[in-house]
Design an enzyme around this catalytic site. Structure first.
Site, mmCIF file in Angstrom:
data_model
loop_
_atom_site.group_PDB
_atom_site.id
_atom_site.type_symbol
_atom_site.label_atom_id
_atom_site.label_comp_id
_atom_site.label_asym_id
_atom_site.label_seq_id
_atom_site.Cartn_x
_atom_site.Cartn_y
_atom_site.Cartn_z
ATOM 1 N N THR B 122 15.685 19.002 -36.696
ATOM 2 C CA THR B 122 17.101 18.658 -36.488
ATOM 3 C C THR B 122 17.778 18.645 -37.860
ATOM 4 O OG1 THR B 122 16.480 16.313 -36.441
ATOM 5 C CG2 THR B 122 16.871 17.402 -34.334
ATOM 6 N N LYS B 144 8.447 17.071 -37.471
ATOM 7 C CA LYS B 144 9.849 16.983 -37.809
ATOM 8 C C LYS B 144 10.165 15.533 -38.189
ATOM 9 C CE LYS B 144 13.448 16.208 -35.407
ATOM 10 N NZ LYS B 144 13.613 14.766 -35.623
ATOM 11 N N THR B 155 12.033 9.193 -35.973
ATOM 12 C CA THR B 155 12.535 10.270 -35.116
ATOM 13 C C THR B 155 11.654 11.379 -35.478
ATOM 14 O OG1 THR B 155 14.829 9.729 -35.177
ATOM 15 C CG2 THR B 155 14.316 11.913 -34.447
ATOM 16 N N GLU B 235 16.244 11.914 -44.498
ATOM 17 C CA GLU B 235 17.678 12.170 -44.681
ATOM 18 C C GLU B 235 18.164 11.574 -45.999
ATOM 19 O OE1 GLU B 235 19.385 10.683 -41.076
ATOM 20 O OE2 GLU B 235 18.918 12.511 -39.967
ATOM 21 N N ASN B 387 24.881 10.599 -42.193
ATOM 22 C CA ASN B 387 24.865 9.730 -41.017
ATOM 23 C C ASN B 387 26.205 9.112 -40.645
ATOM 24 O OD1 ASN B 387 22.120 9.803 -40.044
ATOM 25 N ND2 ASN B 387 21.637 9.123 -42.115
ATOM 26 N N SER B 392 29.688 14.669 -35.321
ATOM 27 C CA SER B 392 30.959 15.413 -35.278
ATOM 28 C C SER B 392 30.800 16.810 -35.868
ATOM 29 C CB SER B 392 32.046 14.630 -35.993
ATOM 30 O OG SER B 392 31.605 14.218 -37.267
#
Lengths: 392, 392
Positions: B122, B144, B155, B235, B387, B392
């Site tokens: 992702t 992942k 995740t 991230e 994040n 969006s």
């Protein structure tokens, strides 16, 4: 560095204090715990910039400053409560501080607490003062935030003064209770300072017929308002998040559920971006419930945001119209828009809070009578900017 | 959305899986737990973008996709493990996914696992593959990340395949043990996904005389390496922080101490800024110790950063020369420099990790034989950028 001196006209036996639960408390905290056993307190001497935590010779430094303050005020050093906030690990410039004490004492005045509220800040954007009048007396409190702020208590120094006569033991019971419902129910960043202090001092000069219950209510109000002020001025905070948890097994369970939400980084980031990412909200609650030793029935969970139902019967209750309303709720709760300078530095523009609105999260657990309100902030670029190079 | 299909030449009875402990698991997790009771497994079908968590009709959707996958492969739907990752709360586009299944099946090949590693990502910056050869067989794993990653698991979707014959019960015991020492010892942001899955499948085609112990060691190595890969590609992560905790009461205590450090936002921000703010490190440990029900003797704590002693005997062990060395250690561990675009957006520039160095934190508690290695990341502008408006 700013030295702030709070001195009573006469020492009082009626004082209370609650300190951090961090296992590495600063030297002033260790000394402050001893002061609770003394018969009277006459003054508080506070410095910012350096917190005097685990620094070589830290206890000696705190004692020396107490002794020098006592000498100027004609008190005994046991009647002085020292407080320090700022960088952890650095050594206090004791001699320079002692040299500056006469100037601090010469500025003592009885007109306004604003200079003290301004003097104790570090990264705060504005001073925080709350006051309640009660009968012929008053309670007034000041606070500093603004990061390293979770329960027990925060990089938070709070001094609450009253002229209303309340005996020491009652003051101490009431303060612990007020702190449990206020400063222990907020979190900026889940970090817990080594210097947290909330002190409450009664001069006892007003002995009007104010009931202890009314005094306790007023004290709770001051603490709740100052606690929310601390969050609203938390480092980088652009949205205050208020979680109202109901239907929990007990109040502590409700408290921990609220904390799990206001400390969940991904949800905090979504709020910063005015993104009603309710999936991350459910994740945060599910993480908390899933880590408990006993299995919790999660099927009764009901969630609201800004009063809109967003989760019930195990599934999300969403549609495009509701999403727009949720975005609007988040935008209405924003304190200021985020904008970097050309070199990527994000700086909060506010001098005073622009409003007192919150992102309102309702969490009904459906398993008991427990409830709690827990308040926290979002996670923003301004927080990272402030904390990636605070010392430099 | 990418559909990734992993199919065995023949269904196998030897498979294992560990799932998230989040109390609101996705529909594929609920189904996956049921699959563990089935006699054999033949394929895994994975989609990204939408995680199928608490969405209306989510279980039906997961079943339909299993059934359609089974039909194409000539299997029973009970032999299919579905996996989903992505936005929580959205509904899977079931019909469109079923229409795309024949194309996914037509791309099945036995040459390389790289397309699968690329297909499941992702927000990951690069695919993650680890492999160990053992006797005449091999173990290969893909993973992942990259946010909502704490214990239990992340995740995180991890699929580990081997041709070495290991019976089902042994596989399951070994996988849980390997996960406890690897994926449960990392944290990007203390959030725990609703979709975490680690699956291990043995085709059993190689029955050479590899010992179970050698197999377990190789599995542990794969899991440890993939877990660190997940953090390194977390991230916004610009520094991997490795805490080595020793001298704890027991291994779990050591584990929780390490977690307290890698989840402390202020310390993570300091690391992001190459600031050896060891005060925040002590604060994080002190918060953890101070919140325990039993009082812990904190005086024996010894800390190192990059091998340099920074705390002992209750006080910091610092000097200007050492501070320079600590800054250098942090800079050496930085994966890339942070730089915003003109509009304040921070974007990670890396395609693959530039090195495998860590910020090395040593924590000696001095009270027992327990130890643990816990790995986490710093807290950066890139994390907030990613994040604050992921959807969006």
């Amino acid at each position: 560095m700013t030295l702030t001196l709070i001195a009573l006209d006469q020492p009082t036996s009626d004082f209370a204090a609650v300190f951090t639960r961090n296992a590495f408390p600063g030297a002033p905290i260790i000394l402050g715990r001893q002061r609770l056993a003394e018969s009277s307190l006459g003054a508080i001497i506070i410095n910012n910039k350096i917190s005097n935590v685990c620094a070589p010779g830290g206890s000696d430094a705190a004692e020396k400053i107490s002794t020098a303050t006592a000498a100027i005020l004609g008190l005994d050093s046991s009647q002085i409560l020292p407080s320090s906030t700022g960088i952890i690990g650095w050594t206090l410039p004791t001699e320079a501080m002692i040299s500056a004490l006469p100037a601090a004492a010469s500025q003592l005045q009885a007109d306004s607490i604003l200079p003290a509220a301004e003097g104790i800040v570090t990264t705060d954007l504005y001073p925080k003062i709350r006051s309640v009048s009660l009968g012929e007396g008053r309670i007034v409190g000041i606070a500093k935030g603004a990061g390293m702020t979770e329960p027990n208590l925060a990089t938070m120094l709070v001094y609450i003064l009253t002229d209303l006569a309340v005996p020491r033991d009652t003051l101490r019971t009431m303060l612990q209770s007020a702190v449990d419902q206020s400063f222990n129910r907020i979190s900026i960043d889940s970090d817990t300072s080594t210097s947290d202090t909330v002190a409450l001092i009664s001069s006892g000069t007003v002995t009007s017929n104010v009931s202890l219950r009314a005094f306790g209510d007023a004290l709770n109000e001051i603490c709740r308002d100052l606690a929310e002020d601390v969050v609203r001025n938390g480092e980088g905070v652009r949205h205050v998040i208020r979680t109202t948890v109901t239907g929990a097994k007990d109040n502590e369970f409700a408290h921990l559920t609220g904390k799990a939400v206001v400390n969940a980084p991904l949800f905090k980031c979504a709020v910063a971006g005015n993104d009603p990412n309710v999936g991350r909200l459910v994740q945060a609650i599910g993480r908390f419930l899933g880590n408990l030793p006993d299995q919790v029935d999660a099927s009764a969970l009901r969630l609201t945001m800004g009063g809109h139902a967003i989760f019930a019967n195990g599934v999300f209750q969403l549609n495009p119209t509701k999403e727009i309303a949720l975005v609007e709720h988040l935008k209405q709760a924003e304190l200021y828009s985020s904008a970097p300078t050309a070199d990527g530095v994000f700086t909060p523009p506010v001098d005073y809070p622009t409003h007192e609105r919150c992102v309102e999260i309702g969490i009904e657990i459906g398993s008991g009578p427990g409830q709690a309100i827990v308040i926290g902030g979002d996670l923003t670029h301004e927080y990272v900017t402030e904390n990636a190079d605070y010392r430099s």
